[in-house]
Enzyme design. Sequence first.
Site, PDB file in Angstrom:
ATOM      1  N   HIS A   1       0.833  -1.212   0.000  1.00 15.88           N
ATOM      2  CA  HIS A   1       0.000   0.000   0.000  1.00 15.88           C
ATOM      3  C   HIS A   1       0.868   1.262   0.000  1.00 15.88           C
ATOM      4  O   HIS A   1       0.444   2.315   0.468  1.00 15.88           O
ATOM      5  CB  HIS A   1      -0.951   0.051   1.218  1.00 15.88           C
ATOM      6  CG  HIS A   1      -1.891  -1.108   1.315  1.00 15.88           C
ATOM      7  ND1 HIS A   1      -2.065  -1.818   2.489  1.00 15.88           N
ATOM      8  CD2 HIS A   1      -2.702  -1.669   0.409  1.00 15.88           C
ATOM      9  CE1 HIS A   1      -2.941  -2.783   2.286  1.00 15.88           C
ATOM     10  NE2 HIS A   1      -3.350  -2.712   1.023  1.00 15.88           N
TER      11      HIS A   1
ATOM     12  N   ARG B   1      -7.680 -12.037   5.324  1.00 14.89           N
ATOM     13  CA  ARG B   1      -6.339 -12.417   5.794  1.00 14.89           C
ATOM     14  C   ARG B   1      -6.234 -12.247   7.305  1.00 14.89           C
ATOM     15  O   ARG B   1      -6.780 -11.313   7.874  1.00 14.89           O
ATOM     16  CB  ARG B   1      -5.279 -11.553   5.106  1.00 14.89           C
ATOM     17  CG  ARG B   1      -5.007 -11.973   3.676  1.00 14.89           C
ATOM     18  CD  ARG B   1      -4.153 -10.963   2.938  1.00 14.89           C
ATOM     19  NE  ARG B   1      -4.979 -10.009   2.200  1.00 14.89           N
ATOM     20  CZ  ARG B   1      -4.517  -8.953   1.555  1.00 14.89           C
ATOM     21  NH1 ARG B   1      -3.231  -8.688   1.559  1.00 14.89           N
ATOM     22  NH2 ARG B   1      -5.333  -8.141   0.910  1.00 14.89           N
TER      23      ARG B   1
ATOM     24  N   GLU C   1      -4.664   6.880  -4.867  1.00 11.92           N
ATOM     25  CA  GLU C   1      -3.597   6.102  -5.497  1.00 11.92           C
ATOM     26  C   GLU C   1      -3.613   6.297  -7.004  1.00 11.92           C
ATOM     27  O   GLU C   1      -2.567   6.315  -7.646  1.00 11.92           O
ATOM     28  CB  GLU C   1      -3.785   4.613  -5.170  1.00 11.92           C
ATOM     29  CG  GLU C   1      -3.570   4.279  -3.704  1.00 11.92           C
ATOM     30  CD  GLU C   1      -4.148   2.925  -3.332  1.00 11.92           C
ATOM     31  OE1 GLU C   1      -5.389   2.791  -3.321  1.00 11.92           O
ATOM     32  OE2 GLU C   1      -3.369   2.007  -3.049  1.00 11.92           O
TER      33      GLU C   1
END
Length: 389
Positions: free
Chosen positions: A174, A233, A376
Amino acid sequence: MKVLVLNSGSSSLKFQLFEMPQGKVLVKGLAERIGEETGRFKANDYEVIEKIPTHKEALELLTAYLLNPAHHIIKDKSEIKIVGHRVVHGGNTFVQPTIIDAAVKSKIKDLFSLAPLHNPANLTGIETAEEIFPQATQIAVFDTAFHQTIPQINHQYAIPEKFYKAGIRKYGFHGISHQYVSREANKRLGKTNTKVITLHLGNGASATAVLNGKSYDTSMGFGPMNGLIMGTRSGDIDQSIIFYLVQKMGYSLEEVQNILNKKSGMTALAGSNDLRDVETAAGKGDQKAQLALEMYAGAIKKYIGNYTAQMDGLDALVFTAGIGENSETVRALATKNLTYLGLEIDSEKNNAPHVFKGDITGKQSKVKVWVIPTNEELEIAQQAFALIK
Ligand code: AMP
């Protein structure tokens, strides 16, 4: 020049079409819940709810939208000169934005084992884009690059040195997002010698200590499984669990990998990887969902303490990405009882951060707390455009 940016995640495809160098957004949207029963495609104010089996169908929906004469965006696909791709793992090979060719794709494939949930989706995005936009230059921007500044004290593991020499170290992920929001935080602080913690809380999640504008430590490591609890996760677990599952319970290593990557996290704790579902269930009194939320926020809090200690203080805490930007519940739980750090949030502002430019800092708080939407895509468009120029 039109630059299309694709951010292909495991179950989502975010996209933005920019006019560069202005950075003007022509189209912004996402396909989400890809592969699930009901998917959602959104581009500007157009929205469709339907099953989106794979990333290919998502890109086809996007192309149809772009070419639709009613939208006045493009007449021909060749108008898109650059497709910039977010690629999660660049290993030691990729530390800069890179023009994609067969060798680059092959290297991204070699790195599948380091990011089994993401690099395959990224490569699918690249290959589909090559098919659909053959005239465009495809450029990869890597999520590991920002974390290359993490010092050895934090990036080396305490295992035999030969493994470190073989490239086994903390890479972090990230990075594009942590870089973007930490820079925004420093702009708000009005200086660069700062102590900032950025919390990227999306389907994947990570915390980063950003000291003087540079990544100093981050919660993901060699691969993107470590650290915070995520959608599917586990985050931090005791390594001996892996040996126990294999040696005592008869699971294969592949099964364990699948369990820790795809069947753990909020899916395991609360039955859904989508935090909205978990919050809804908790709101209806589901005890498991409530515990899951508290565990999720508790993991974040442990990293806030860790990084504040490492940096010997904290100027600002930043929440970003799907959950960080949208879940007042997670923000409230993760910052509860941090008054010993001089940190508190304003609950009214926390419930409507956009009204307060994302500033949810409490009146008595010595530490700024901001909700800063990540971008992003803009970061990738700028880096890709700069490369071609
Ligand atoms: P990202 O990977 O940044 O797209 O974030 C995806 C995650 O954000 C998913 O777990 C979503 O459930 C979560 N999310 C998106 N919108 C909201 C919302 N309004 N409230 C809580 N979680 C949300």
